[in-house]
Structures are given as structure tokens and as C-alpha cells.
Design a protein around this motif. Structure first.
Motif, short mmCIF file in Angstrom:
data_model
loop_
_atom_site.label_atom_id
_atom_site.label_comp_id
_atom_site.label_asym_id
_atom_site.label_seq_id
_atom_site.Cartn_x
_atom_site.Cartn_y
_atom_site.Cartn_z
N LYS A 193 0.83 -1.20 0.00
CA LYS A 193 0.00 0.00 0.00
C LYS A 193 0.86 1.25 0.00
O LYS A 193 2.04 1.23 0.36
N CYS A 194 0.25 2.36 -0.38
CA CYS A 194 0.86 3.69 -0.31
C CYS A 194 0.15 4.49 0.77
O CYS A 194 -1.08 4.39 0.93
N TYR A 195 0.89 5.32 1.48
CA TYR A 195 0.33 6.08 2.60
C TYR A 195 0.65 7.57 2.42
O TYR A 195 1.76 7.93 2.03
N TYR A 196 -0.37 8.38 2.73
CA TYR A 196 -0.19 9.84 2.67
C TYR A 196 -0.45 10.39 4.06
O TYR A 196 -1.52 10.17 4.64
N PHE A 197 0.54 11.12 4.60
CA PHE A 197 0.44 11.67 5.95
C PHE A 197 0.10 13.16 5.83
O PHE A 197 0.97 14.02 5.66
N GLY A 198 -1.21 13.44 5.88
CA GLY A 198 -1.67 14.81 5.71
C GLY A 198 -1.50 15.63 6.98
O GLY A 198 -1.51 15.10 8.10
N GLU A 199 -1.33 16.92 6.81
CA GLU A 199 -1.20 17.85 7.93
C GLU A 199 -2.10 19.05 7.71
O GLU A 199 -2.34 19.45 6.58
N GLY A 200 -2.53 19.62 8.81
CA GLY A 200 -3.46 20.75 8.77
C GLY A 200 -4.73 20.39 9.51
O GLY A 200 -5.24 19.28 9.38
N PRO A 201 -5.27 21.33 10.30
CA PRO A 201 -6.45 21.02 11.14
C PRO A 201 -7.67 20.65 10.32
O PRO A 201 -8.08 21.40 9.42
N LEU A 297 -8.12 17.88 14.28
CA LEU A 297 -6.80 17.28 14.51
C LEU A 297 -5.84 17.79 13.45
O LEU A 297 -6.22 18.06 12.30
N ASP A 298 -4.56 17.89 13.83
CA ASP A 298 -3.55 18.41 12.91
C ASP A 298 -3.09 17.38 11.88
O ASP A 298 -2.45 17.73 10.90
N GLY A 299 -3.38 16.08 12.11
CA GLY A 299 -2.91 15.06 11.19
C GLY A 299 -4.01 14.12 10.75
O GLY A 299 -5.02 13.95 11.45
N TRP A 300 -3.82 13.51 9.58
CA TRP A 300 -4.76 12.52 9.04
C TRP A 300 -3.99 11.66 8.03
O TRP A 300 -3.11 12.14 7.31
N VAL A 301 -4.29 10.37 8.00
CA VAL A 301 -3.52 9.42 7.21
C VAL A 301 -4.43 8.77 6.17
O VAL A 301 -5.50 8.27 6.51
N CYS A 302 -3.99 8.79 4.89
CA CYS A 302 -4.71 8.15 3.79
C CYS A 302 -3.92 6.93 3.32
O CYS A 302 -2.69 6.85 3.49
N ASP A 303 -4.62 5.96 2.72
CA ASP A 303 -3.93 4.84 2.09
C ASP A 303 -4.58 4.49 0.76
O ASP A 303 -5.72 4.87 0.50
N ARG A 304 -3.85 3.80 -0.09
CA ARG A 304 -4.34 3.29 -1.37
C ARG A 304 -3.38 2.19 -1.83
O ARG A 304 -2.28 2.04 -1.30
N LEU A 305 -3.81 1.36 -2.77
CA LEU A 305 -2.97 0.28 -3.26
C LEU A 305 -1.84 0.82 -4.14
O LEU A 305 -1.98 1.84 -4.80
#
Length: 308
Positions: A193-201, A297-305
């Protein structure tokens, strides 16, 4: 001189003059008195004459007034007779109108009774129609809810199927010697999988839409290895993950629709505290905590194949 001789008194001529003067004064006084009485009598005669004239004038005026009064009385009598005749005609006309109005009022009363009966009947029908309409609305709502649930379930099943097909395709390509570890820019590769570590409230729903715009979804975690990887890279102030129990309290569901086969709850969690906690966040330690979905929250995590 002889004392016994007769004494002669002298005669005074002034006494006679005084008597003459007194007589003259009396005569003058009589004349004046006569003149006064004549003047008084004249005044009385004049007053009597004027009084008689005034009385005659008053009698004449009174006669004229009486004549005018009689004429006015006759005119008033004539006018009164005309008024009485007119009033009688008006009364007769009003009586006729009153009879007509009473008849019309009786007809209107009957019409009102019919209208009220019709209104009562219509109200009864309206009440029955309202009940039927409410029943139809409830049925439609149930059908719509059922349809939405079935559609949602179908979409979820389709997503899972597509994901399973994609995984099988990746495994097939890997078995054929193809390297499948490609991720978009700013995404991090781990295993398949691929992961995106987003930032910002962001709130949970905002983080979900942000992942959708990036053609991913909030992360679903299914192993300790994946959890350790996320703990190393995630925002240290806390991040939203793709776990929630929005539909049924206590039944947590991942965004990829897979069962909760792995968990990393912080001790005492989930507790659904405060104003209701239906969305899950990951702390800096990597432990999970149910939180209010409207919190930022300041962070959020996305995933995809990954792609090959």
C-alpha cells in the motif's frame, strides 16, 4: 300829660305791603302748582296714549304672529303628515325587506349547515387521507432507506471486490516478476500500500474528503507491522484514521469494509465519552482513541494500493 288820656298808636304803612306780597306769592304758588298738575296730567295723558299705541301695536304684532304661527303649524302639520306617510311607506318596505332577509337568512343557515356537514365530511376524508399519506411517506422513507442501505452495501461490496481484484492483479504481476511498489508523489510505500500523511487542522469528515480527492481513503490498519510503520511516520499531535462506529454504537467499521481483525486501543478506550465519540484517532504513541468527530486534529492518514 294826663295819665288817663287815650294814647294813640301810630299806623305803619309797611304791614300792608307785606300782606300784598304774601298774597302775590300765594297766587304765584297756586299758578305753579296748577302748571305742575297740568304738566303731570299732560304726561299721564301722553303715557296713556303711548301705552295704548304700544298695546295696539303689540296686538297687531301678536295677531300677525298668531297668523304666522297658524300658518307654520299648518305647514308643520302638512309636513308631519307627509313624513308619517313616508315613514309608514318606509316601515312597510323595511318589513318586506326584513321578511325577505329572514327568508334569505334561513336559506343561508341551511346552506351553512350543509357546508359544515360537507366540511366535517371533508375533514374526515382529509384525516383519512393524511393517515394514508403518512403511511405512504413512512413506506417511501423505509423503501428509500432500504434502497440507500442496499445501494451503500452494493457499493461497499463493489469497492471490496475491486480492491480484491486489484490485490489479485498485483499478486499476479508480482508472481510474473513485475515490481509493484509505485506510489504517487508525496506518498510513502509500505508492503502493498501507499500512505499519505496529511497535515493541517481538519475534522474527521473533512479528512475523509481530503483522502477521496487524493484518490485514496482514510487508512485501515490490519497488522502490528502496519501500526508500527504508521506510528513512526504519523503526526505526533494525533491523526484521524479510517475507523468509526457512526451507524451502530460500538460496531466499529474500517473504511475498506474489512472486519476489525486488529486493534490497538489505549487502555480504557473506547468509552464514547463527552458529547459522543464515534470517530477514531491515533495518538503519538500509536494507540487508538474514540473522539468527537467534530474535533479538529492536525494530522490525518490516507492509504491506497500500490501500482505496478
Amino acid at each position: 300829660m294826663d295819665p288817663h288820656s287815650q294814647v294813640e298808636f301810630p299806623k305803619f304803612p309797611g304791614r300792608r305791603r307785606q300782606c300784598c306780597q304774601r298774597g302775590t306769592l300765594l297766587a304765584l304758588l297756586g299758578l305753579v302748582t296748577t302748571a305742575m298738575w297740568a304738566g303731570l296730567l299732560t304726561l299721564l295723558l301722553l303715557w296713556h296714549w303711548e301705552t295704548v299705541q304700544k298695546l295696539k301695536q303689540l296686538e297687531k304684532t301678536a295677531a300677525q304672529n298668531d297668523l304666522e304661527t297658524v300658518q307654520k303649524l299648518k305647514q308643520l302639520e302638512k309636513t308631519a303628515a307627509q313624513n308619517v306617510s313616508q315613514v309608514s311607506k318606509d316601515l312597510e318596505r323595511h318589513k318586506g325587506e326584513q321578511v325577505a332577509q329572514e327568508s334569505q337568512a334561513a336559506k343561508m343557515s341551511q346552506s351553512m349547515e350543509k357546508i359544515q356537514d360537507e366540511q366535517n365530511r371533508m375533514k374526515s376524508q382529509d384525516s383519512e387521507l393524511s393517515r394514508n399519506l403518512n403511511g405512504l411517506r413512512e413506506d417511501l422513507s423505509d423503501l428509500q432507506s432500504q434502497g440507500l442501505n442496499e445501494r451503500r452495501a452494493a457499493l461497499h461490496a463493489l469497492d471490496r471486490l475491486q480492491e480484491e481484484v486489484a490485490k489479485l492483479w498485483i499478486e499476479l504481476r508480482v508472481s510474473n516478476g513485475t515490481t509493484c511498489n509505485t506510489c504517487p508523489d508525496d506518498w510513502v510505500h509500505f508492503q502493498k500500500k501507499c500512505y499519505y500523511f496529511g497535515e493541517g487542522p481538519k475534522r474527521w469528515i473533512q479528512a475523509r474528503f481530503a483522502c477521496s480527492k487524493l484518490h485514496g481513503r482514510l487508512v485501515s490498519i490490519h497488522s502490528q507491522e502496519e501500526q508500527d510503520f504508521l506510528t513512526r511516520h504519523a503526526n505526533k499531535k494525533g491523526s484521524w484514521i479510517g475507523l468509526r462506529d457512526l451507524n451502530i454504537e460500538g460496531e466499529f467499521v474500517w473504511m475498506d469494509q474489512n472486519p476489525l481483525d486488529y486493534s490497538n486501543w489505549q487502555p480504557g478506550e473506547p468509552n464514547n465519552g463527552g458529547q459522543g465519540e464515534d470517530c477514531v484517532m491515533m495518538r503519538a504513541s500509536g494507540h487508538w482513541n474514540d473522539a468527537f468527530c467534530g474535533s479538529y486534529l492536525d494530522g490525518w492518514v490516507c492509504d491506497r494500493l500500490v501500482t505496478c
